[in-house]
Design a protein around this motif. Structure first.
Motif, mmCIF file in Angstrom:
data_model
loop_
_atom_site.group_PDB
_atom_site.id
_atom_site.type_symbol
_atom_site.label_atom_id
_atom_site.label_comp_id
_atom_site.label_asym_id
_atom_site.label_seq_id
_atom_site.Cartn_x
_atom_site.Cartn_y
_atom_site.Cartn_z
ATOM 1 N N VAL A 1 -1.956 -14.438 -3.683
ATOM 2 C CA VAL A 1 -1.899 -12.996 -3.863
ATOM 3 C C VAL A 1 -3.319 -12.458 -3.854
ATOM 4 O O VAL A 1 -4.249 -13.112 -4.336
ATOM 5 N N GLU A 2 -3.474 -11.291 -3.255
ATOM 6 C CA GLU A 2 -4.761 -10.619 -3.191
ATOM 7 C C GLU A 2 -4.575 -9.232 -3.815
ATOM 8 O O GLU A 2 -3.651 -8.504 -3.454
ATOM 9 N N PHE A 3 -5.455 -8.881 -4.746
ATOM 10 C CA PHE A 3 -5.339 -7.636 -5.497
ATOM 11 C C PHE A 3 -6.605 -6.817 -5.325
ATOM 12 O O PHE A 3 -7.698 -7.265 -5.662
ATOM 13 N N ASP A 4 -6.449 -5.612 -4.784
ATOM 14 C CA ASP A 4 -7.569 -4.688 -4.608
ATOM 15 C C ASP A 4 -7.611 -3.773 -5.827
ATOM 16 O O ASP A 4 -6.923 -2.754 -5.888
ATOM 17 N N ARG A 5 -8.412 -4.156 -6.793
ATOM 18 C CA ARG A 5 -8.457 -3.428 -8.066
ATOM 19 C C ARG A 5 -8.997 -2.012 -7.897
ATOM 20 O O ARG A 5 -8.632 -1.103 -8.634
ATOM 21 N N ASP A 6 -9.873 -1.808 -6.930
ATOM 22 C CA ASP A 6 -10.425 -0.480 -6.694
ATOM 23 C C ASP A 6 -9.327 0.495 -6.263
ATOM 24 O O ASP A 6 -9.339 1.663 -6.639
ATOM 25 N N THR A 7 -8.353 0.017 -5.500
ATOM 26 C CA THR A 7 -7.248 0.857 -5.035
ATOM 27 C C THR A 7 -6.243 1.133 -6.145
ATOM 28 O O THR A 7 -5.568 2.171 -6.136
ATOM 29 N N CYS A 8 -6.152 0.248 -7.105
ATOM 30 C CA CYS A 8 -5.194 0.372 -8.209
ATOM 31 C C CYS A 8 -5.364 1.720 -8.921
ATOM 32 O O CYS A 8 -6.478 2.139 -9.216
ATOM 33 N N THR A 9 -4.231 2.373 -9.196
ATOM 34 C CA THR A 9 -4.257 3.656 -9.896
ATOM 35 C C THR A 9 -3.719 3.550 -11.323
ATOM 36 O O THR A 9 -3.555 4.562 -12.000
ATOM 37 N N GLY A 10 -3.432 2.339 -11.772
ATOM 38 C CA GLY A 10 -3.018 2.141 -13.153
ATOM 39 C C GLY A 10 -1.612 2.597 -13.481
ATOM 40 O O GLY A 10 -1.342 3.026 -14.600
ATOM 41 N N MET A 11 -0.703 2.475 -12.542
ATOM 42 C CA MET A 11 0.700 2.793 -12.829
ATOM 43 C C MET A 11 1.373 1.634 -13.578
ATOM 44 O O MET A 11 2.401 1.817 -14.203
ATOM 45 N N PHE A 12 0.804 0.446 -13.473
ATOM 46 C CA PHE A 12 1.231 -0.762 -14.199
ATOM 47 C C PHE A 12 2.648 -1.220 -13.867
ATOM 48 O O PHE A 12 3.259 -1.951 -14.637
ATOM 49 N N GLN A 13 3.173 -0.825 -12.718
ATOM 50 C CA GLN A 13 4.495 -1.308 -12.327
ATOM 51 C C GLN A 13 4.458 -2.808 -12.053
ATOM 52 O O GLN A 13 5.439 -3.507 -12.293
ATOM 53 N N CYS A 14 3.328 -3.304 -11.573
ATOM 54 C CA CYS A 14 3.186 -4.735 -11.295
ATOM 55 C C CYS A 14 3.322 -5.573 -12.563
ATOM 56 O O CYS A 14 3.827 -6.691 -12.522
ATOM 57 N N THR A 15 2.878 -5.029 -13.693
ATOM 58 C CA THR A 15 2.924 -5.795 -14.946
ATOM 59 C C THR A 15 4.351 -6.040 -15.413
ATOM 60 O O THR A 15 4.603 -7.003 -16.126
#
Length: 80
Positions: free
Chosen positions: A3-17
């Motif tokens: 898995v590759e995660f682009d943290r800069d693109t993340c908007t903090g919706m936290f659905q992935c968690t």
């Protein structure tokens, strides 16, 4: 699988968690964090997906509203 995660693109919706426990909320930064990942490039994190977590990793990528998560098979082909 990785898995590759682009943290800069993340908007903090936290659905992935909610989909995979490898992602955790970082309320301080307003972004998710990918546990046990290596920083491949600035704000891009990569980790292997255990066999028993493949479905969860795919679901985390699918629910991300900004496509900050990508899943690749063992041949390097993006599958999500």
């Amino acid at each position: 699988m990785r898995v590759e995660f682009d943290r800069d693109t993340c908007t903090g919706m936290f659905q992935c968690t909610a989909e995979w426990d490898a992602f955790e909320e970082n309320r301080e930064d307003g972004k998710a964090d990918l546990r046990d990942a290596e920083e491949k490039a600035e704000d891009t994190f990569v980790r292997e997906v255990p066999d028993d977590a493949e479905f969860d990793a795919k679901m985390a990528a699918r629910v991300c509203p900004v496509d900050a998560i990508r899943v690749y098979d063992d041949d390097g082909e993006q599958i999500v």
